[in-house]
Design an enzyme around this catalytic site. Sequence first.
Site, PDB file in Angstrom:
ATOM      1  N   HIS A  37       0.858  -1.184   0.000  1.00  0.00           N
ATOM      2  CA  HIS A  37       0.000   0.000   0.000  1.00  0.00           C
ATOM      3  C   HIS A  37       0.893   1.232   0.000  1.00  0.00           C
ATOM      4  CE1 HIS A  37      -3.742  -2.268   0.800  1.00  0.00           C
ATOM      5  NE2 HIS A  37      -2.938  -3.063   1.499  1.00  0.00           N
ATOM      6  N   LEU A  38       0.881   1.967  -1.102  1.00  0.00           N
ATOM      7  CA  LEU A  38       1.702   3.178  -1.211  1.00  0.00           C
ATOM      8  C   LEU A  38       0.909   4.451  -0.947  1.00  0.00           C
ATOM      9  CD1 LEU A  38       3.962   2.262  -4.278  1.00  0.00           C
ATOM     10  CD2 LEU A  38       4.477   2.080  -1.832  1.00  0.00           C
ATOM     11  N   ARG A  39      -0.413   4.329  -0.811  1.00  0.00           N
ATOM     12  CA  ARG A  39      -1.317   5.399  -0.359  1.00  0.00           C
ATOM     13  C   ARG A  39      -1.523   6.553  -1.347  1.00  0.00           C
ATOM     14  NH1 ARG A  39      -3.702   1.962   2.786  1.00  0.00           N
ATOM     15  NH2 ARG A  39      -2.743   1.606   4.835  1.00  0.00           N
TER      16      ARG A  39
ATOM     17  N   HIS B 239      -3.033 -12.525   1.774  1.00  0.00           N
ATOM     18  CA  HIS B 239      -2.780 -12.671   3.219  1.00  0.00           C
ATOM     19  C   HIS B 239      -3.550 -13.810   3.900  1.00  0.00           C
ATOM     20  CE1 HIS B 239      -6.352 -10.181   3.115  1.00  0.00           C
ATOM     21  NE2 HIS B 239      -5.696  -9.036   2.963  1.00  0.00           N
TER      22      HIS B 239
ATOM     23  N   ASP C 214      -8.532  -5.127  -2.427  1.00  0.00           N
ATOM     24  CA  ASP C 214      -7.947  -5.381  -1.107  1.00  0.00           C
ATOM     25  C   ASP C 214      -8.290  -4.283  -0.114  1.00  0.00           C
ATOM     26  OD1 ASP C 214      -6.132  -6.968   0.630  1.00  0.00           O
ATOM     27  OD2 ASP C 214      -5.118  -5.043   0.719  1.00  0.00           O
TER      28      ASP C 214
ATOM     29  N   HIS D 130      -9.237 -10.427  -1.317  1.00  0.00           N
ATOM     30  CA  HIS D 130      -9.187 -10.202   0.122  1.00  0.00           C
ATOM     31  C   HIS D 130     -10.339 -11.018   0.706  1.00  0.00           C
ATOM     32  CE1 HIS D 130      -8.877  -7.443   3.761  1.00  0.00           C
ATOM     33  NE2 HIS D 130     -10.065  -8.001   3.936  1.00  0.00           N
TER      34      HIS D 130
ATOM     35  N   ASN E  47      -5.730  -6.553   9.487  1.00  0.00           N
ATOM     36  CA  ASN E  47      -6.763  -7.272   8.735  1.00  0.00           C
ATOM     37  C   ASN E  47      -6.093  -8.136   7.667  1.00  0.00           C
ATOM     38  OD1 ASN E  47      -8.866  -8.110   7.107  1.00  0.00           O
ATOM     39  ND2 ASN E  47      -9.761  -6.081   6.823  1.00  0.00           N
TER      40      ASN E  47
ATOM     41  N   HIS F  53       0.136   4.002   8.215  1.00  0.00           N
ATOM     42  CA  HIS F  53      -0.933   4.862   8.739  1.00  0.00           C
ATOM     43  C   HIS F  53      -0.312   6.025   9.510  1.00  0.00           C
ATOM     44  CE1 HIS F  53      -4.289   2.269   7.690  1.00  0.00           C
ATOM     45  NE2 HIS F  53      -3.671   1.236   8.219  1.00  0.00           N
TER      46      HIS F  53
ATOM     47  N   ASP G 198       1.982  -6.803   2.614  1.00  0.00           N
ATOM     48  CA  ASP G 198       0.789  -6.049   3.026  1.00  0.00           C
ATOM     49  C   ASP G 198       1.221  -4.812   3.813  1.00  0.00           C
ATOM     50  OD1 ASP G 198      -1.811  -5.249   3.298  1.00  0.00           O
ATOM     51  OD2 ASP G 198      -2.402  -6.836   4.696  1.00  0.00           O
TER      52      ASP G 198
END
Length: 459
Positions: free
Chosen positions: A69-71, A241, A161, A188, A287, A318, A314
């Site tokens: 996740h690179l946001r 995952h 995901d 997911h 998660n 945050h 994953d």
Amino acid sequence: MSAPTPAPLLLRGARLTTGETADVLVAEGRIAALGAEAAAQAAGLDPAPEEVDCAGLVLLPGLVDLHTHLRQPGKEDAETVETGTRAAAMGGFTSVHAMANSTPTADTAGVVEQVWRLGRDAGWCDVHPVGAVTVGLAGEALADLGAMADSQARVRMFSDDGMCVHDAVLMRRALEYVKSFGGFVAQHAQEPKLTAGAQMNESELSGVLGLAGWPAVAEEAIIARDVLLAQHVDSQLHVCHVSTAGSVRLIRWAKEQGVRVTAEVTPHHLLLTEELVRSYDPVFKVNPPLRRESDVMALREALADGTIDTVGTDHAPHTAETKQCEWTVAAMGMTGLETALSVVQHAMVDTGLMDWAGVARVMSVTPASIAGLEDQGQADERGVPRVGAVANLVLVDPEARRTVDPEQHLTKSRNSPYRGMELPGAVRHTVYRGARVVADGAPAQPYRHPAVAEAGGRA
């Protein structure tokens, strides 16, 4: 202007996954020679190659992450493509797949091309955008999968995901659609009605702690459904995952039936258990949730025997505001790019379950094959990089020990579950397309893609 070719490198005395030591010559962005030929060819080069002492360092093909996740766009306070890929390079990754849950969602050709360009501009590793399966991850209508596949980003992996494609009809249509252009769906697996309000693994402990339980069957039910759908339409399914022993049994059964299914496990599910939730520290909220010790052992065995194909980080950065708060309102997710290889060494190599050739298989060769990446994971069955291949390499010191300090990480976020833990192994050098982007354990200079250089810094 054209991009300069990375200067040649002579990696001296690297330890191959076979246990032998060898010199490796990198020239014009490729592996020019390996073994006795390396020094001989290096002698004829002008300019002379930079020599790098690799004594005691294990040589692996560059790592490939199918789950990052690179946001960016939209959540740059937590991560950007620049910071995330620099962290990836520090972890030994030369290719990452950026999940679609950005803002706006990566559900159009325009957004995936933006992420792809940001990756090329940064130059720390390849960035492959993952396209959303459904519009806005809402699970109501298919996104324009074909347009994303035809874009400059050439998307082949699609996932909602963070959300499950819970509608069976939509999931079937997605599997049928991606089959037409050689793509695949990464699911997911989480039945939403079974996990409404869930906070941690459903167990005796969740009752003791007073936290709503997340049952294993919520994951397993979706996997069971999806492997049957993949079998029915003869399409490729990837399970994100995996976290339970029951999921392992289902995937093993599906492979025995010839279903085109692959699966990944995260580093944290190979090491951490639900017992950590006793602290109520939200850094352990993730998660799918951390499970029992028996699940961890089943996941390790499945990774060792090939039932689970890959390790996916994953990596989920945050902000402090969304993570350092009350457990029930904290965001789910952990950072992982800079610690993944160390956790795999600790859980798999140092326990005798896997050798370094196995690490090359699950963290480079197999994920590259699943994603159809011709420039990544080029190694033989022993994990030895191939002469003539693009020079994507990582050199790791397996004898190093380090105490994890998230404040020293290059990701923008600090939500690492390994804070204060001593882990083995340290990446000393990462070579990306012939350029040493990590040197002596520190970020060096990024690779300059030709198109980026010709555009004066942006492609």
